[in-house]
Design an enzyme around this catalytic site. Structure first.
Site: not given
Ligand code: IVH
Length: 702
Positions: A128, A130, A132, A240, A328, A422, A425, A446, A452
């Protein structure tokens, strides 16, 4: 009988009002759902507003009937003083990161090994996006939303119930039936790109600072003590994960997510179940390709082992589950022009270069500044003003300059010259030698510590701190305020405060937080410190690398401030005797010596010292009585001392020529142990070191 919705509010009986409020809560929730979850509203905005108005008016007539899940609560409650802490019943974990396909294969292999699975057993995972944003935990009891918290440090978060209530796609009461008696639903609060741009436009119109990115905007909106502000911010939530649950509603991650959806939560629609590595990787690619069109920021794909029994067995290490990993996305990059390099001076005097860029969108976020770290970084990458550069943004990290596009460099460009003074100052800015690596410090600093403007508040706070001047009633907070008001701009000003009070500025006693008595006490406390020991005085100047130990060493070596001062002025000469003498002091290394020389080489500082010396009398150091019984001995204090403070004990011992150490070794002569002494006492016994009680020690030194 007339249907309830037609009856005028003034005519409703209490019984009817209760029924009507229940109907309205349900109906409004249904429309919220159609609007926020399905993006398919079934009534006009005007009709919707009418329903909300009716709900509000009935509640005004019958305040006792306001329901836990009332739509009116979504507009936010009265401001709080501060957020209460919430201890998470199950920790809120974070995720390990994977950056390449190999890391995913490794992850699956680790899982297989841990569970001891045969090769023919397939391991299904969910994949799924992630999101932000920032995570939140929502607690439901008997289907009602009762408490919501931030992640905090994972163990303890903050109670943001009122704020979370305002998020339209968080159900205030769970839909359908069959939910567990208690359940904590966890997920991500985020802001969409459109809403973010809209909000920032508004911020600018209101003369307020725009947010750097949607994540910051979401965080800033959610952590408002006044939930009515949160209510005006367009936040959303994806569910999630979960925390404490009285009865888990499924055997797999997928099943639980489906239940969440039934109960009224938004679950990310791009969630997919995969059974092979190939499927995982193709899902990753597919999600990545949709990234720009999702309308909200994501920074990777999260894989979770689908089987909940396996999740339970896998458990977690330190802060991350063994059953999940975040894959990532590579950082996003873009090209733009470096318009200028600006030098910022931090509170400790470090000069930090910041790149001013022609604004550019990187991964949906406008970037106009980037960090350049330090002088070496600029030289290494040969970054010049006017260059076209590649800018990268990775997650929450401040944008960075990856490289210069050399083909686009102008022929007349000049290498960047890092300032050696600096910009705030005008004092010299230097890089000191790190004795451990024998390399120059990355940071240029500085040297105008005492004057300063960028540093002086920190220095003043240090000046009045407990082990320095220790002026009662004049702590960090007061110094900061007096500085802001322009009453104390450098240490000497403290000692002329009384004289100037009521003349050069309004009587401090008239200010908020002060009264006649407290001001009188303050002036008395300042008076009391006009006599100060040499050691404290040196320490109070806040010279880099000069802690209490070094201050003590210098005090005992030079005896008077006049002598120290004179030597340091002479030591400005490279080959001077004074410099040699300073470098040769046992225990004073080059770093300390150079730092002292630099400080006294800066006219701003010597002026501030001179002004201070006109106000205070620095007492000569007690020279060690070398015939004292403990001269040259090494002593360790441990446990609680009852007749003197630890600092006092140390100072006395040192004034008698003893060396005070923090740890026991064969070289230790005495261990002075008070109640509660532990491992140091044991070690002393093991090494046959003489152990004394506090009284015996005092006897010894008389
Ligand atoms: S699961 C037990 N699922 O990523 C694991 N986290 O780096 C709990 N996050 O603190 C997290 N999308 O804020 C999970 N689909 C997703 C997510 C997700 C974003 C964030 C969350 C977590 C951080 C971990």
């Amino acid at each position: 009988m007339k249907s309830l919705e037609k009856i005028a509010i003034a005519k409703l009986t209490k019984q009817q009002a209760a029924e009507e409020l229940s109907r309205l809560a349900r109906e409004i929730a249904r429309h919220d759902d159609a609007y926020y979850q399905e993006d398919a509203p079934t009534i006009s905005d005007a009709e919707y507003d009418k329903l909300r108005q009716r709900n509000l008016k009935i509640e005004e007539r019958f305040p006792s009937l306001v329901r836990e899940d009332s739509p009116s609560l979504r507009v936010g409650a009265a401001p709080l003083e501060k957020f209460e802490k919430v201890k998470h019943r199950r920790p809120m974990l974070s995720l390990d990161n994977a950056f390449g396909d190999d890391d995913i294969v490794d992850f699956l292999n680790r899982v297989r090994r841990f569970l001891n699975l045969d090769n023919d057993v397939s391991v299904a995972v969910t994949a799924e996006p992630k999101i932000d944003g920032l995570s939140a935990s929502l607690r439901y009891e008997n289907g009602q939303f009762v408490q919501g918290a931030t992640r905090g440090d994972g163990e303890t978060g903050e109670d943001i119930t009122q704020n979370l209530r305002t998020i339209k796609n968080i159900p205030l009461s769970l839909k359908t039936k069959g939910w567990p008696k208690t359940v904590e639903v966890r997920g991500e609060v985020y802001m969409s790109h459109d809403d973010f741009l809209h909000l920032n436009k508004w911020q600018v119109e209101q003369d307020k600072a725009p947010f750097a990115n949607p994540r910051n905007a979401a965080a800033g909106s959610l952590r408002q003590l006044d939930a009515r502000i949160t209510a005006q911010r367009p936040l959303h939530f994806f569910a999630y994960a979960w925390g404490e649950v009285s009865d888990l509603p499924g055997d797999s991650q997928m099943e639980v997510l489906k239940k969440f959806s039934k109960w009224g939560f938004s679950v990310n629609p791009h969630t997919v179940r995969c059974v092979t590595v190939e499927e995982m990787i193709s899902t990753y690619k597919s999600i990545e390709s949709q990234r720009a069109d999702l309308g909200y920021d994501i920074d990777g794909v999260v894989y979770k082992i689908d089987n909940l029994d396996w999740q339970r067995r896998l458990g977690y290490v330190s802060r991350s589950p063994r059953w999940a990993i975040a894959h990532k996305f590579p950082a996003e990059q873009a090209q733009t022009v470096l318009q200028d390099i600006e030098i910022q001076v931090g509170r400790t005097g470090t000069l930090t270069p910041v790149a001013r860029l022609a604004p550019i969108t990187v991964g949906g976020v406008v970037v106009s500044n980037a960090t350049l770290h330090n002088q070496d970084e600029i030289e290494r990458k040969d970054i010049r003003v006017g260059d076209t550069v590649i800018v990268q943004r990775a997650g929450d990290v401040i944008p960075q300059i990856v490289a210069v596009v050399s083909e686009k460099r102008k022929t007349d460009s000049q290498p960047y010259e890092f300032p050696d003074h600096c910009p705030v100052c005008g004092s010299k800015a230097v890089r000191s030698l790190n004795p451990k690596t024998v390399k120059l410090d990355a940071a240029r600093r500085c040297t105008g510590a005492l004057t300063c403007p960028a540093q002086v508040v920190e220095k003043l706070k240090h000046f009045v701190s407990r082990n320095a001047f220790d002026i009662e009633g004049l702590g960090a907070k007061q110094v900061e305020r007096f500085y802001e008001q322009g009453l104390i701009l450098q240490p000497a000003d403290i000692f002329t405060l009384e004289e100037r009070n009521g003349k050069d500025f309004e009587d401090i006693g008239e200010q908020e937080g002060w009264g006649e008595t407290s001001v009188k006490n303050l002036f008395a406390a300042i008076e009391e410190r006009r006599n100060i020991s040499l050691e404290r005085f040196i320490f109070a100047l806040g010279i880099r690398h000069i802690g209490e130990t070094n201050a003590g060493l210098l005090a005992r070596t030079y005896g008077t401030f006049e002598k120290l001062y004179e030597s340091l002025i002479q030591a400005q000469e490279e080959d001077s005797e004074a410099r040699k003498e300073l470098m040769n002091i046992d225990g004073v290394g080059d770093v300390v010596a150079v730092s002292m020389i630099e400080f006294f080489g800066e006219e701003h500082n010597t002026q501030a010292v001179d002004r201070l010396l006109a106000q205070v009398a620095v007492q000569p150091a007690d020279m060690p009585e070398l015939d004292s019984s403990v001269a040259g001995k090494t002593v360790v204090f441990t446990g609680t001392l009852e007749r003197m403070t630890r600092s006092e004990a140390k100072a006395t011992a040192e004034s008698l020529g003893a060396k005070v150490s923090g740890s026991v070794s064969k070289k230790t002569d005495y261990v002075v142990a008070g109640p509660g002494a532990g491992s140091k006492l044991q070690k002393a016994k093991d090494l046959d070191v003489t152990v004394l009680t506090e009284d015996e020690w005092l006897d010894l030194i008389k």
